[in-house]
Motif scaffolding. Structure first.
Motif, PDB file in Angstrom:
ATOM      1  N   ILE A   8       1.012  -1.284  -0.109  1.00  0.00           N
ATOM      2  CA  ILE A   8      -0.107   0.020   0.071  1.00  0.00           C
ATOM      3  C   ILE A   8       0.862   1.481  -0.028  1.00  0.00           C
ATOM      4  N   LEU A   9       1.921   1.173   0.920  1.00  0.00           N
ATOM      5  CA  LEU A   9       2.872   2.210   0.917  1.00  0.00           C
ATOM      6  C   LEU A   9       3.468   2.498  -0.424  1.00  0.00           C
ATOM      7  N   LEU A  10       3.874   1.778  -1.071  1.00  0.00           N
ATOM      8  CA  LEU A  10       4.503   1.695  -2.439  1.00  0.00           C
ATOM      9  C   LEU A  10       3.634   2.339  -3.378  1.00  0.00           C
ATOM     10  N   TRP A  11       2.424   1.727  -3.394  1.00  0.00           N
ATOM     11  CA  TRP A  11       1.355   2.203  -4.274  1.00  0.00           C
ATOM     12  C   TRP A  11       1.056   3.791  -4.074  1.00  0.00           C
ATOM     13  N   LEU A  12       1.114   4.230  -2.862  1.00  0.00           N
ATOM     14  CA  LEU A  12       0.695   5.538  -2.405  1.00  0.00           C
ATOM     15  C   LEU A  12       1.926   6.448  -3.042  1.00  0.00           C
ATOM     16  N   VAL A  13       3.076   5.991  -2.766  1.00  0.00           N
ATOM     17  CA  VAL A  13       4.132   6.796  -3.433  1.00  0.00           C
ATOM     18  C   VAL A  13       3.920   7.054  -4.993  1.00  0.00           C
ATOM     19  N   GLN A  22       1.320  15.651  -4.030  1.00  0.00           N
ATOM     20  CA  GLN A  22       0.267  15.878  -2.557  1.00  0.00           C
ATOM     21  C   GLN A  22       0.711  15.346  -1.414  1.00  0.00           C
ATOM     22  N   VAL A  23       0.410  15.986  -0.279  1.00  0.00           N
ATOM     23  CA  VAL A  23       0.713  15.499   0.705  1.00  0.00           C
ATOM     24  C   VAL A  23       0.149  14.250   1.340  1.00  0.00           C
ATOM     25  N   LEU A  24       0.798  13.297   1.877  1.00  0.00           N
ATOM     26  CA  LEU A  24       0.100  12.157   2.481  1.00  0.00           C
ATOM     27  C   LEU A  24      -0.062  12.103   3.858  1.00  0.00           C
ATOM     28  N   TYR A  25      -1.097  11.467   4.417  1.00  0.00           N
ATOM     29  CA  TYR A  25      -1.283  11.542   5.913  1.00  0.00           C
ATOM     30  C   TYR A  25      -1.162  10.103   6.470  1.00  0.00           C
ATOM     31  N   ARG A  26      -0.698   9.784   7.458  1.00  0.00           N
ATOM     32  CA  ARG A  26      -0.514   8.415   7.998  1.00  0.00           C
ATOM     33  C   ARG A  26      -1.613   8.466   9.393  1.00  0.00           C
ATOM     34  N   THR A  27      -2.599   7.395   9.389  1.00  0.00           N
ATOM     35  CA  THR A  27      -3.232   7.332  10.299  1.00  0.00           C
ATOM     36  C   THR A  27      -3.289   5.843  11.053  1.00  0.00           C
ATOM     37  N   THR A  28      -3.430   5.964  12.436  1.00  0.00           N
ATOM     38  CA  THR A  28      -3.610   4.390  12.903  1.00  0.00           C
ATOM     39  C   THR A  28      -4.790   4.186  13.551  1.00  0.00           C
ATOM     40  N   ASP A  29      -5.645   3.106  13.384  1.00  0.00           N
ATOM     41  CA  ASP A  29      -7.114   3.059  14.081  1.00  0.00           C
ATOM     42  C   ASP A  29      -6.874   2.367  15.486  1.00  0.00           C
ATOM     43  N   ALA A  30      -7.731   2.134  16.188  1.00  0.00           N
ATOM     44  CA  ALA A  30      -7.866   1.444  17.576  1.00  0.00           C
ATOM     45  C   ALA A  30      -7.052  -0.001  17.648  1.00  0.00           C
ATOM     46  N   ARG A  31      -7.263  -0.420  16.302  1.00  0.00           N
ATOM     47  CA  ARG A  31      -6.621  -2.003  16.246  1.00  0.00           C
ATOM     48  C   ARG A  31      -5.145  -1.998  16.009  1.00  0.00           C
ATOM     49  N   GLY A  32      -4.777  -0.700  15.596  1.00  0.00           N
ATOM     50  CA  GLY A  32      -3.320  -0.632  15.168  1.00  0.00           C
ATOM     51  C   GLY A  32      -3.118  -0.784  13.918  1.00  0.00           C
ATOM     52  N   HIS A  33      -4.250  -0.819  12.887  1.00  0.00           N
ATOM     53  CA  HIS A  33      -3.859  -0.970  11.572  1.00  0.00           C
ATOM     54  C   HIS A  33      -3.544   0.633  11.031  1.00  0.00           C
ATOM     55  N   VAL A  34      -2.400   0.511  10.167  1.00  0.00           N
ATOM     56  CA  VAL A  34      -2.089   1.751   9.757  1.00  0.00           C
ATOM     57  C   VAL A  34      -2.809   2.263   8.245  1.00  0.00           C
ATOM     58  N   PHE A  35      -3.158   3.535   8.117  1.00  0.00           N
ATOM     59  CA  PHE A  35      -3.879   3.787   6.799  1.00  0.00           C
ATOM     60  C   PHE A  35      -3.116   5.139   6.345  1.00  0.00           C
ATOM     61  N   PHE A  36      -3.029   5.133   5.066  1.00  0.00           N
ATOM     62  CA  PHE A  36      -2.689   6.500   4.449  1.00  0.00           C
ATOM     63  C   PHE A  36      -3.761   7.079   3.613  1.00  0.00           C
ATOM     64  N   THR A  37      -3.919   8.386   3.587  1.00  0.00           N
ATOM     65  CA  THR A  37      -4.903   9.164   2.883  1.00  0.00           C
ATOM     66  C   THR A  37      -4.144  10.417   2.614  1.00  0.00           C
TER      67      THR A  37
END
Length: 193
Positions: A8-13, A22-37
């Motif tokens: 996912i990170l490579l795809w986002l790059v 554009q700027v990417l943002y990294r978020t982590t949910d309550a379960r510890g899964h990392v998301f990029f947006t």
């Protein structure tokens, strides 16, 4: 990081580069899964991405071009075979006593053997079978000990185009020197008395 996250990170790059940085943002949910947006409203921390390294391809040399054209014309038939090896037996195989020195040698050749070309097998450096088209050769009554197998690919004039790597074969045979061996004829004669 696990593989899906890296993918996912490579795809986002790649997407980031395509969108003009554009700027990417990294978020982590309550379960510890990392998301990029790319949506700053979802929160998260901005991610700084290094530029993608680009290495230019080497120019094709004139010698490589000549080799490719000679292959196409059939001037260098040995280069037209991608694979030429002894597929069976495996290197360092031992034939037990019960095999009586019998083994089937199978050659692997890709693409298929060209018209006029032949295959021959060498056992300990000596030709076992003259050039033929059949990729399976049966050897019988091999003597006890270590043997080296090698195959040769010949052109229509009998010139060696390629050789396989050597395969070592160990042959065990019954012996009159080992009277306790059940495969030994002398031990069978003793039991009959």
């Amino acid at each position: 990081m696990d593989r899906p996250t890296i993918a996912i990170l490579l795809w986002l790059v790649v997407v980031n580069q395509a969108m003009g940085g554009q700027v990417l943002y990294r978020t982590t949910d309550a379960r510890g899964h990392v998301f990029f947006t790319d949506d700053p409203a979802r929160g998260g921390e901005p991610v700084e991405l290094a530029p993608i390294s680009v290495v230019p391809a080497l120019p094709a040399s004139s010698t490589a071009t000549r080799a490719a054209s000679s292959d196409a014309a059939g001037d260098a038939p040995s280069r037209t075979y991608d694979v030429f090896t002894i597929a069976a037996p495996d290197d360092d195989t031992t034939l037990p006593t019960g095999f009586a020195g019998k083994v089937r040698v199978r050659l692997e050749l890709r693409p298929a053997l060209r018209e006029g070309h032949g295959l021959r097998l060498l056992l300990d450096g000596d030709i076992v079978r003259p050039a033929a088209r059949e990729p399976v050769i049966e050897l019988v009554n091999l003597v006890r000990g270590e043997h080296r197998l090698q195959a040769e690919l010949l052109d229509e004039r009998g010139r060696v185009l390629r050789r396989t790597p050597e395969v070592t074969l160990h042959v065990q045979r019954a012996s009159v020197n080992l009277p306790q061996n059940p495969n030994c004829p002398a031990s069978r004669g003793q039991d009959d008395r």
